[in-house]
Design an enzyme around this catalytic site. Structure first.
Site, PDB file in Angstrom:
ATOM      1  N   CYS A 196      -3.932  14.954 -20.679  1.00 19.75           N
ATOM      2  CA  CYS A 196      -3.614  13.956 -21.730  1.00 19.75           C
ATOM      3  C   CYS A 196      -3.293  12.582 -21.144  1.00 19.75           C
ATOM      4  CB  CYS A 196      -2.440  14.452 -22.585  1.00 19.75           C
ATOM      5  SG  CYS A 196      -0.844  14.391 -21.748  1.00 19.75           S
ATOM      6  N   SER A 209      -2.642  -0.920   9.340  1.00 24.24           N
ATOM      7  CA  SER A 209      -3.742  -0.837  10.310  1.00 24.24           C
ATOM      8  C   SER A 209      -4.945  -1.649   9.853  1.00 24.24           C
ATOM      9  CB  SER A 209      -4.147   0.638  10.503  1.00 24.24           C
ATOM     10  OG  SER A 209      -4.525   1.189   9.231  1.00 24.24           O
ATOM     11  N   ASN A 218       2.562  -6.293  13.469  1.00 18.74           N
ATOM     12  CA  ASN A 218       2.192  -4.893  13.521  1.00 18.74           C
ATOM     13  C   ASN A 218       2.506  -4.339  14.915  1.00 18.74           C
ATOM     14  OD1 ASN A 218       0.933  -2.814  11.719  1.00 18.74           O
ATOM     15  ND2 ASN A 218      -0.395  -2.576  13.524  1.00 18.74           N
ATOM     16  N   GLN A 270       0.840  -1.198   0.000  1.00 23.97           N
ATOM     17  CA  GLN A 270       0.000   0.000   0.000  1.00 23.97           C
ATOM     18  C   GLN A 270       0.874   1.247   0.000  1.00 23.97           C
ATOM     19  OE1 GLN A 270      -3.687  -0.733   2.801  1.00 23.97           O
ATOM     20  NE2 GLN A 270      -1.914  -1.764   3.661  1.00 23.97           N
ATOM     21  N   ASN A 271       2.171   1.030   0.158  1.00 20.17           N
ATOM     22  CA  ASN A 271       3.105   2.149   0.265  1.00 20.17           C
ATOM     23  C   ASN A 271       3.438   2.716  -1.112  1.00 20.17           C
ATOM     24  OD1 ASN A 271       3.048   1.561   2.967  1.00 20.17           O
ATOM     25  ND2 ASN A 271       4.969   0.416   2.962  1.00 20.17           N
ATOM     26  N   CYS A 296       2.442  19.592 -17.780  1.00 15.73           N
ATOM     27  CA  CYS A 296       2.731  18.624 -18.853  1.00 15.73           C
ATOM     28  C   CYS A 296       3.121  19.397 -20.111  1.00 15.73           C
ATOM     29  CB  CYS A 296       1.471  17.794 -19.123  1.00 15.73           C
ATOM     30  SG  CYS A 296       1.613  16.630 -20.487  1.00 15.73           S
ATOM     31  N   HIS A 299      -1.531   1.204  -4.343  1.00 19.01           N
ATOM     32  CA  HIS A 299      -1.952   2.614  -4.255  1.00 19.01           C
ATOM     33  C   HIS A 299      -1.073   3.534  -5.086  1.00 19.01           C
ATOM     34  CE1 HIS A 299      -4.026   1.678  -0.147  1.00 19.01           C
ATOM     35  NE2 HIS A 299      -4.673   1.185  -1.187  1.00 19.01           N
TER      36      HIS A 299
HETATM   37  P1  OAD Z   1      -1.540   3.286   8.837  1.00 18.76           P
HETATM   38  O1  OAD Z   1      -0.816   4.505   9.307  1.00 18.76           O
HETATM   39  O2  OAD Z   1      -3.040   3.296   8.790  1.00 18.76           O
HETATM   40  O3  OAD Z   1      -1.107   2.034   9.716  1.00 18.76           O
HETATM   41  C1  OAD Z   1       0.261   1.778   9.935  1.00 18.76           C
HETATM   42  C2  OAD Z   1       0.335   0.668  10.972  1.00 18.76           C
HETATM   43  O4  OAD Z   1       1.713   0.353  11.156  1.00 18.76           O
HETATM   44  C3  OAD Z   1      -0.217   1.082  12.332  1.00 18.76           C
HETATM   45  O5  OAD Z   1      -1.113   0.091  12.776  1.00 18.76           O
HETATM   46  C4  OAD Z   1       1.017   1.165  13.229  1.00 18.76           C
HETATM   47  O6  OAD Z   1       0.743   0.714  14.543  1.00 18.76           O
HETATM   48  C5  OAD Z   1       1.962   0.212  12.548  1.00 18.76           C
HETATM   49  N1  OAD Z   1       3.385   0.520  12.725  1.00 18.76           N
HETATM   50  C6  OAD Z   1       3.964   1.722  12.898  1.00 18.76           C
HETATM   51  N2  OAD Z   1       5.315   1.582  12.972  1.00 18.76           N
HETATM   52  C7  OAD Z   1       5.570   0.243  12.823  1.00 18.76           C
HETATM   53  C8  OAD Z   1       6.750  -0.544  12.803  1.00 18.76           C
HETATM   54  N3  OAD Z   1       7.980   0.011  12.950  1.00 18.76           N
HETATM   55  N4  OAD Z   1       6.624  -1.889  12.632  1.00 18.76           N
HETATM   56  C9  OAD Z   1       5.401  -2.468  12.495  1.00 18.76           C
HETATM   57  N5  OAD Z   1       4.239  -1.770  12.508  1.00 18.76           N
HETATM   58  C10 OAD Z   1       4.339  -0.433  12.671  1.00 18.76           C
HETATM   59  O7  OAD Z   1      -0.950   2.960   7.382  1.00 18.76           O
HETATM   60  P2  OAD Z   1      -1.539   1.917   6.346  1.00 18.76           P
HETATM   61  O8  OAD Z   1      -2.171   0.758   7.014  1.00 18.76           O
HETATM   62  O9  OAD Z   1      -0.466   1.625   5.362  1.00 18.76           O
HETATM   63  O10 OAD Z   1      -3.931   5.068   1.401  1.00 18.76           O
HETATM   64  O11 OAD Z   1      -2.696   2.782   5.606  1.00 18.76           O
HETATM   65  C11 OAD Z   1      -3.353   2.195   4.495  1.00 18.76           C
HETATM   66  C12 OAD Z   1      -3.677   3.304   3.544  1.00 18.76           C
HETATM   67  O12 OAD Z   1      -4.386   4.383   4.219  1.00 18.76           O
HETATM   68  C13 OAD Z   1      -2.463   3.991   2.937  1.00 18.76           C
HETATM   69  O13 OAD Z   1      -1.957   3.274   1.838  1.00 18.76           O
HETATM   70  C14 OAD Z   1      -3.061   5.321   2.514  1.00 18.76           C
HETATM   71  C15 OAD Z   1      -3.843   5.644   3.772  1.00 18.76           C
HETATM   72  O14 OAD Z   1      -4.871   6.549   3.529  1.00 18.76           O
HETATM   73  C16 OAD Z   1      -4.137   6.083   0.515  1.00 18.76           C
HETATM   74  O15 OAD Z   1      -3.612   7.158   0.669  1.00 18.76           O
HETATM   75  C17 OAD Z   1      -5.046   5.729  -0.611  1.00 18.76           C
END
Ligand code: OAD
Length: 248
Positions: A132, A191, A215, A103-104, A150, A121
């Site tokens: 375009c 998350s 996590n 998702q990164n 562009c 994403h």
């Molecule tokens: P989140 O910020 O929602 O969740 C990150 C998770 O990683 C949290 O549950 C933290 O507790 C955990 N965390 C933090 N540091 C950590 C570490 N060192 N080791 C292990 N876990 C750790 O981010 P995402 O789940 O990636 O989408 O969010 C999903 C999507 O929501 C993103 O791709 C983005 C966001 O809106 C879009 O922008 C479309």
């Protein structure tokens, strides 16, 4: 628990890994929902990560994404990224399937050497013309103006998925294909809130796969997976992969 996870992954024939912002946190890239430090704790997603926000204020949105891109340029993959690249090579070298769904948008997995990466994403490193549709990878940071223009004169936006937008169809199709055939599913540093990625664990489980989560905090899938381990991926993944790769 660590040994249980290692022994679950060791015999896998087809491993699917899902990563979220937590995997990049130890590289210095902010997550989204961590209290105080997360991006959404300090900014309103609706004002920055939507097509409407870009239409309303393209300069502000483009500048915010370009600042995130510039920050990524100063960050390097952490031991968690490198462990996943090593794990991929181990699975490929032993004739097994491996897919990394991320998702990164920072491309740190690729910079660590991961090749079988599906960007659900999109990425901050590709920008697209809203007129375009021309897409181009942009490595020079920062842009001279915001939003960048562009050649056709149109405004260019970051090649990331915004709220309310569909995921890239090819990425989603590849993800569902991988999930349909996996026997082990690893959810790392996410998350588990944002769809469709948040439901991948159910698809894997319903096909009989062993499901595992690593996590920092508990999530809505912590009670669903077979094994849920709390900790930092940058610390735990190297330990897991070392045991998997070194010990035959
Ligand atoms: P989140 O910020 O929602 O969740 C990150 C998770 O990683 C949290 O549950 C933290 O507790 C955990 N965390 C933090 N540091 C950590 C570490 N060192 N080791 C292990 N876990 C750790 O981010 P995402 O789940 O990636 O989408 O969010 C999903 C999507 O929501 C993103 O791709 C983005 C966001 O809106 C879009 O922008 C479309």
């Amino acid at each position: 628990m660590l040994n249980e996870i290692i022994e679950c992954v060791r015999p896998a024939r087809s491993l699917v890994v899902l990563t979220g912002a937590g995997v990049s946190a130890e590289s210095g890239i902010p997550t989204f929902r961590d209290a105080l430090t997360g991006l959404w704790a300090n900014f309103r997603a609706e004002e920055l990560a939507t097509p409407e926000a870009f239409a309303r204020n393209p300069e502000m949105v483009a500048r915010w994404y370009d600042e995130r891109r510039a920050r990524c340029a100063t960050c390097v993959p952490n031991p968690g990224h490198h462990a996943l690249a090593t794990l991929e090579r181990h699975f490929v070298d032993t004739g097994r399937d491996f897919v990394l769904l991320t998702q990164n948008v920072d491309r740190l997995h690729q910079r660590a050497g991961s090749q079988r990466v599906i960007e659900l994403h999109g990425t901050l490193w590709v920008w697209r013309c809203i007129d375009c549709g021309r897409e181009r990878e942009e490595r020079v940071v920062p842009f001279a103006s915001h939003p960048p223009r562009c050649e056709c004169g149109g405004l260019r936006r970051p090649g990331v998925v915004w709220f309310g937008e569909m995921l890239p169809a090819d990425a989603l199709e590849q993800a569902y294909t991988a999930l349909a055939g996996c026997d082990v599913f690893l959810s790392l540093g996410t998350s588990a809130i944002v769809e469709p990625a948040a439901s991948f664990v159910y698809l894997a489980r319903d096909r009989g796969a062993t499901t595992i989560e690593i996590n920092l905090q508990s999530t809505p899938i912590s009670g669903v997976v077979d094994h849920s381990l709390s900790g930092k991926t940058g610390e735990l993944l190297p330990q897991i992969v070392e045991q998997l790769v070194m010990k035959i």
